[in-house]
Structures are given as structure tokens and as C-alpha cells.
Design an enzyme around this catalytic site. Sequence first.
Site, PDB file in Angstrom:
ATOM      1  N   ASP A 145       0.835  -1.198   0.000  1.00 42.36           N
ATOM      2  CA  ASP A 145       0.000   0.000   0.000  1.00 42.36           C
ATOM      3  C   ASP A 145       0.870   1.248   0.000  1.00 42.36           C
ATOM      4  OD1 ASP A 145      -2.106   1.773   0.166  1.00 42.36           O
ATOM      5  OD2 ASP A 145      -2.518   1.402   2.281  1.00 42.36           O
ATOM      6  N   ASP A 347      -1.884   6.212  -6.405  1.00 41.21           N
ATOM      7  CA  ASP A 347      -2.148   5.310  -5.292  1.00 41.21           C
ATOM      8  C   ASP A 347      -2.311   3.867  -5.763  1.00 41.21           C
ATOM      9  OD1 ASP A 347      -2.765   4.558  -2.635  1.00 41.21           O
ATOM     10  OD2 ASP A 347      -4.905   4.743  -3.022  1.00 41.21           O
TER      11      ASP A 347
END
Length: 463
Positions: A145, A347
Site C-alpha cells: 500500500d 495510489d
Amino acid sequence: MASVSPLLLLLLCSYHSVVAHAGDGQSYKVLELNSEAVCSERNAISSSLSGTTVALNHRHGPCSPVPSSKKRPTEEELLKRDQLRAEHIQRKFAMNAAVDGAGDLQQSKVSSSVPTKLGSSLDTLEYVISVGLGTPAVTQTVTIDTGSDVSWVQCNPCPNPPCYAQTGALFDPAKSSTYRAVSCAAAECAQLEQQGNGCGATNYECQYGVQYGDGSTTNGTYSRDTLTLSGASDAVKGFQFGCSHVESGFSDQTDGLMGLGGGAQSLVSQTAAAYGNSFSYCLPPTSGSSGFLTLGGGGGVSGFVTTRMLRSRQIPTFYGARLQDIAVGGKQLGLSPSVFAAGSVVDSGTIITRLPPTAYSALSSAFKAGMKQYRSAPARSILDTCFDFAGQTQISIPTVALVFSGGAAIDLDPNGIMYGNCLAFAATGDDGTTGIIGNVQQRTFEVLYDVGSSTLGFRSGAC
């Protein structure tokens, strides 16, 4: 093919990258639909000559090292969770985030109800790597992440509940000769952004706590141990991570999370001296093939198109870029750069790219004009540019390219344009809201985060 769900259709499709030009002057790509759910071997080659590379896979696909016994989330469930993550990121930057003259994502106002210590929603995280932790090394499969800094794994003791059931055994600190808890007096403990004071009441061991945007939490002892990547020669001694003993809100079967954000606790920051404060990854085109994660480099930016990396001084976790325009069918839409003034977060955990409404409206209209051969279909969750592909074995879609500041253009893979039967883009709340470049659009590109030189790069066809 009419019986195959739109989500499965996309996740298992293959493609031709050949660009065709139609009579209307637009360029198109052909997407072939394939219903075989098998793990296929594709060339996934990092550009790095001296970095460390590990395999990366979709956690729900046939290549996953931790096949889940649970039913795969539906497309509607994933999109609902994705919206929660996107909204959480956008609230962090506030409605009037802007890029200042230095090229940084500048946060000018943040709601006091959304402290920056919170992580983003985890339920949308789709990609996993396997690493070794401790001495002797115990394999841990963790989600990656770029929107998180603190890495963590579930540790013994951690009964179920409060911990969730994972595929492998819990990491046991007592069985690792190199495990150490971080003391309250350590500088690493003081760096932690958390709600508590970072110290246990009785044992003086640093305690960490992370609350994510979807309400899930993880708490435990902030620790150090040896992290092993692709081989014994790639060991990171004294790697800081959370040894989780109490959790809530998770429904996963992976062993934990690897934070790739820009904060002090992330893997990237901790290994900056060894790997030059840079990393890259390639997200595969479908869940049936593999990609990679690479720490470090050595090959420079050869083969990449590059743009300036934007950062927020107040929220160092995130990496950003600024779009300049979008091209559909080989023709730029002619959008004003001011439309993208708030910048966009790049992201790995957000699925669908979010664009300012002005940009999304222009993209949707141009894309629909190039898809007149297909009937429109009802909107699906946050996606409203959808088509009826019933009975089709292949579809022809207009090319879509993202044009970044400085003119760097990336021609999206066909699997980076469609999500199921819909265009894989959505609009933000208004033109002043921070945008997000989601992981669908990043598929097949090696995405380079060269933090040291403030550069983002994209190399096509890397996996």
C-alpha cells in the site's frame, strides 16, 4: 459469453496491444474476452540492474500465494469500498488543496475530524508480496500500500478474535533470535503518529495503533526484526514493524501489510540508505498473471516517461503528480491545466481513477463517441459510462492516454481503460478536489517512485 459477469470478463481477459485507426481518424485497441481462470506466465521484467525484486500477485487471483477460502468480493462491494478510500484520501487534502510554485501538493485546510494519522481503507488492497521475517525467516504474505507507512503482521499471541484467520501461522516473536521490541525511549517511538502516547503502561515497550479509513484498526508492539526480501543477501536488519495483537474490522487472510508510503516508518524510508530512496512496481493486466515490486534501481529512468513528483508537506505519506490533459482516440481533449490544479495522488490501493468533474465529463463524452457501436448500459455503483457487451468475444475501444505536467504521456493498456463493462474513471466532488490515479490505470506499467529526485516514471509493457 453472455453468461460471464462483467467483472470476471475484465479480470480474465487478454488483449491485443495493436493500435488500429478507424475511418473517423481515431485510434482504437482491441480487447479480447477470455473466460479461463488460470495463472498464466507472462514476462514481468524490472528495469532495475541493482535493486531487489520480489514477485507481486493479485490476492484474489489464481496466481495468489494465499488462495482465499472466502468468496471473492463482488464488483459492487469493491467499488463501495473504493469510494470510501477515495473520499478518505480526499478529505485529508481538503476541498481546496492546491499545488504551489515549488510543485508540491499543498494542503491548505483539513477537517479536524480526519487526523492525518489515519491510514486509508484496506479492503480495496489487491496486490500481495511474500517476504521473510525473523531469524530463522518465516514467510509472510502481505498486501502492499503506497497510502500507508506503518508495516505490520499478526503476531502470537493473537487469538481469533480479536485477530482474523490467516492462511499461514502467526509470526511468533519468541521464536526469532533477532526480534526486539522498540523501547519507549527510542526515537522511532516518538516518530509514530498515533492516538496514544506510544508506551505500554507496565513494560515500557512502544505501542503502535493505526486506524484506517474504513474503521478497521490494528494495535500492538512496535518492533524490530530482520526482513528478508528476494534472498539472504537482501536482508534488512532492524526493520521496524508493528507486531499486531489486537485488530478489528478485517476480513482478510493475508498476514499483514507492507507500507510503501513516504513517511518515516515505511519500508521505502527505512531502506533509503541501501536502495536510494526509490522503488517501482508493475501491476499485472489481469488477476491471472504476475507483476513485481522492486526496491532500488541503478538503471536510471531510461525507458520511462517521467514527470515531477508532488508531495504534501503536511501529509508526507502520499506521492502525487499533476495531469495536464487527456487524449482519447489519439486526440487530446484540450483541457485547461487549471482543471488539474489540485494535483492527483498516485495510489496503489485505490482502484478507480478520480478526475475533476470537468475533465471526467469531457473524457466520458469523447469515449462514448468512440463507442457508438455498443449499446449503453445502466450505471454500476460509481461508474456511469457503461456498455452492453453481451454476446461479444472481443471489443474495440478508443485509446486513452494520460498527459502529465511537462508533456509526459502514457498510453493506457486496454485493461487499464475498462473495469468490467464500464469506463474505469469517476468524477470527484468538484474541480478543487484532489484527484487520484488508481491502480486500474497503472496496469502493465512499471511505475517508478524516485523519491530522492522527486520523479515519477512510467515504463509501458513491463508485465
